[in-house]
Enzyme design. Structure first.
Site, short mmCIF file in Angstrom:
data_model
loop_
_atom_site.label_atom_id
_atom_site.label_comp_id
_atom_site.label_asym_id
_atom_site.label_seq_id
_atom_site.Cartn_x
_atom_site.Cartn_y
_atom_site.Cartn_z
N HIS B 126 9.08 -3.41 -10.00
CA HIS B 126 8.28 -2.22 -10.33
C HIS B 126 9.24 -1.02 -10.35
CE1 HIS B 126 5.27 0.95 -9.50
NE2 HIS B 126 4.34 0.10 -9.88
N ASP B 203 9.61 -5.90 -0.97
CA ASP B 203 8.53 -5.05 -1.46
C ASP B 203 7.25 -5.89 -1.45
OD1 ASP B 203 6.67 -3.61 -2.86
OD2 ASP B 203 7.92 -3.26 -4.63
N GLN B 206 2.42 -6.01 -3.51
CA GLN B 206 1.46 -6.91 -4.15
C GLN B 206 1.02 -8.05 -3.24
OE1 GLN B 206 -0.21 -6.64 -6.95
NE2 GLN B 206 0.78 -4.73 -7.50
N LYS B 229 -3.65 -1.17 -1.74
CA LYS B 229 -3.70 -2.46 -2.40
C LYS B 229 -4.18 -3.55 -1.44
CE LYS B 229 0.15 -1.38 -5.53
NZ LYS B 229 -0.45 -0.91 -6.77
N CYS B 367 4.40 -0.19 -15.07
CA CYS B 367 5.52 0.38 -14.32
C CYS B 367 6.65 -0.62 -14.16
CB CYS B 367 5.09 0.91 -12.96
SG CYS B 367 3.90 2.24 -13.08
#
Lengths: 154, 409
Positions: B126, B203, B206, B229, B367
């Protein structure tokens, strides 16, 4: 809100079969428009004659039905126009799709109706604010050419 | 709370925003990779805080301030346990995953990495895990490399093996791709990097609300997540720092809350976590995020993960029957994110027509423009699922996509 208000048949037709798509031979000016929201990029080209009249306009690049149809229709509409006329047409078009009050001509009718013809199909875009950028992608790029070129000569 | 199984009516009843009509159709919310809806518990935690305990933290001696401070610090502990952070002092509240990555770039990499060092990213990142490193690389004269992908959209491990070598000092990678739905084997990757003395940043934006996350098992140096999220509010995220990096952290933003003593001549600073939390933190959001953690654990993240994967496999099957459909990303063992294109229909038009049927999809570059270039597509449409998504909704989505196809034929 009906889908057909946005996707008028003329828009769908031009998006399926865009006119004047491809590099323009003998182009005198090129400008690029890009929409950072979706990553679409369009390049527009014109060939200006010795007196400054638009002899030809073409475009390249991918985009949604709205941006492709607007690019296609403008390549037709701009042909034969002076740069001043081209700038005015584009400004009126942008005002129309943004839903701004249109300039009125002497008869009191919105000038858009008289000038636009096929371009009036984009009037529905004003109800879809997120698509204004799509409709104005190519016109803005053309505007850059004419406005920029005009100031060069001014 | 019984029978709160993913996709069940009793679970869906807890999410007020799901129960509405859009353009005359029941909302089909398939944009969960962008943000998830919030259960009533989380919404109530925010109003409760403002109605009862509202006060600033760490600086008042009065009752309300004591309550607010206790709830805020309890939230830090709770989120630490949610991700099995080795030490809650390394759990830093940020505005989101993006700010957390920027924080690592400023407060750690900027002083620890040396000119000539290399930051390794992947081709599926991203923008939030690319641009902060580009900004830093320009400032600190570092280089950046991108680990390439296989044609199926997974990390190419032969190439990765080569790149996890000097001058690479940091490997920052996404746990789950927000475009491809690829699940990266984070534990294996971190072990490999660690054995070569390379720091890792995972990261988890998600994955945080969808997958069991165990930072101790991952043994990564940094882990970032996004509150909104995972059923939490917007404007809150977390950076978790492994204790082995505590000594290498410098302040990044100055202000109240992070100082020990300020004089006209200079200042001294608190230790972690307060060192990295200048100014009044998002107190209510942190408390609400802890409630989201409780909620997700009451469902079970293994159950959510299985539910996502089941829906993804169903979507792959149903969508692929539509003429001109191209599905992007791995065919199996993937997350609940399905990106696709329809021949001769731009993703924006897919999303526009879908919206007329009450279906919320995402269309665009998500993104991840560098990934789009690898895929040779300017954009895709994307359907992403969550614990409240039902199989019936996936069926209805496939029917709507078939109508979209028809509309543009």
């Amino acid at each position: 809100m009906e889908l057909e208000e946005l996707y008028q048949s003329i828009i769908l037709e031009h998006s399926r079969r865009p006119r004047n798509k491809g590099p323009l031979e003998g182009a005198t000016h090129t400008a690029v428009g890009n929409n950072p929201a979706c990553g679409d990029e369009i390049a527009v080209q014109v060939r200006l004659g010795p007196t400054g009249i638009v002899e030809a306009a073409q475009f390249t690049g991918q985009g949604c039905a709205i941006s492709q149809a607007a690019a296609s229709l403008f390549t037709i509409k701009l042909k034969g126009k002076t740069q001043e006329e081209a700038c005015k047409l584009i400004r009126q078009f942008i005002e129309m799709v943004k839903g701004l009050p249109e300039e009125e001509d002497r008869s009191g009718k919105p000038s858009g109706e008289m000038l636009f013809g096929d371009l009036a199909a984009f009037a529905g875009v004003r109800k879809f604010p997120q698509r204004v950028k799509c409709a104005t992608l190519a016109p803005n790029a053309f505007y850059e050419i004419f406005a920029g070129h005009r100031s060069e000569n001014a | 709370m019984h029978e709160l199984t993913p996709g069940s009516p009793s679970l869906r009843a807890l999410f007020p925003a799901l129960h509405q009509e859009v353009n005359g159709h029941p909302l089909l919310y398939f944009d969960n990779a962008a943000t998830t809806h919030k259960p009533t518990f989380v919404i109530r935690a925010i109003t409760d805080f403002y109605e009862k305990d509202n006060s600033n933290v760490h600086r008042g001696l009065h009752e309300l301030s004591a309550r607010a401070t206790a709830s805020f610090e309890a939230a830090r502990q709770r989120i630490g346990s949610f991700i099995s952070a080795p030490n809650p002092d390394g759990v830093i509240f940020t505005r989101g995953a993006t700010e957390a990555i920027n924080l690592v770039a400023s407060a750690w990499a900027n002083s620890v990495l040396q000119p000539g060092d290399r930051i390794l990213l992947t081709a599926m990142e991203h923008h939030s895990n690319i641009v902060p490193w580009q900004l830093l690389a320009n400032r600190a004269r570092l280089s950046i490399a991108f680990a390439p992908l296989t044609p199926e959209g997974r990390l190419d491990f032969d190439e990765l093996d080569q790149l996890l070598a000097p001058p690479t000092r940091l490997f920052a990678f996404t746990h789950i791709s927000n475009v491809l739905g690829t699940v990266n084997p984070a534990e294996k990757i971190c072990a490999l990097a660690h054995s070569r003395g390379i720091a890792t940043l995972v990261d988890a934006a998600q994955s945080c609300g969808h997958f069991p996350l165990d930072m101790e098992a991952l043994n990564c140096d940094f882990l970032v997540l996004s509150g909104h999220k995972m059923c939490g509010p917007t404007g809150i995220g977390v950076l978790a720092i492994h204790p082995r990096r505590f000594g290498q952290i410098s302040p990044w933003q100055g202000g109240g809350e992070m100082i020990e003593r300020v004089t006209f001549e200079g200042s001294t600073y608190k230790s972690l976590p307060h060192l990295l939390e200048a100014g009044t933190p998002p107190i209510a959001s942190a408390i609400a995020l802890a409630v989201a953690c409780d909620f997700l654990d009451s469902i079970g993240r293994d159950a959510i993960r299985q539910h996502d994967e089941k829906l993804a496999m169903l979507a792959l099957d149903l969508f692929s029957r539509i003429e001109g459909m191209e599905i992007i990303g791995p065919r199996n063992s993937r997350a609940g994110v399905v990106s696709f294109t329809l021949t001769d229909v731009h993703p924006h038009d897919v999303v526009e027509v879908a919206n007329r049927f009450g279906l919320a999809l995402r269309g665009g570059h998500h993104c991840a423009q560098p990934l789009m270039r690898v895929l040779a597509k300017p954009s895709t449409a994307r359907a992403s699922f969550y614990l409240y998504t039902t199989e019936d909704e996936v069926h209805r989505t496939a029917e709507i996509l078939a109508q979209v196809r028809k509309f543009f034929n």
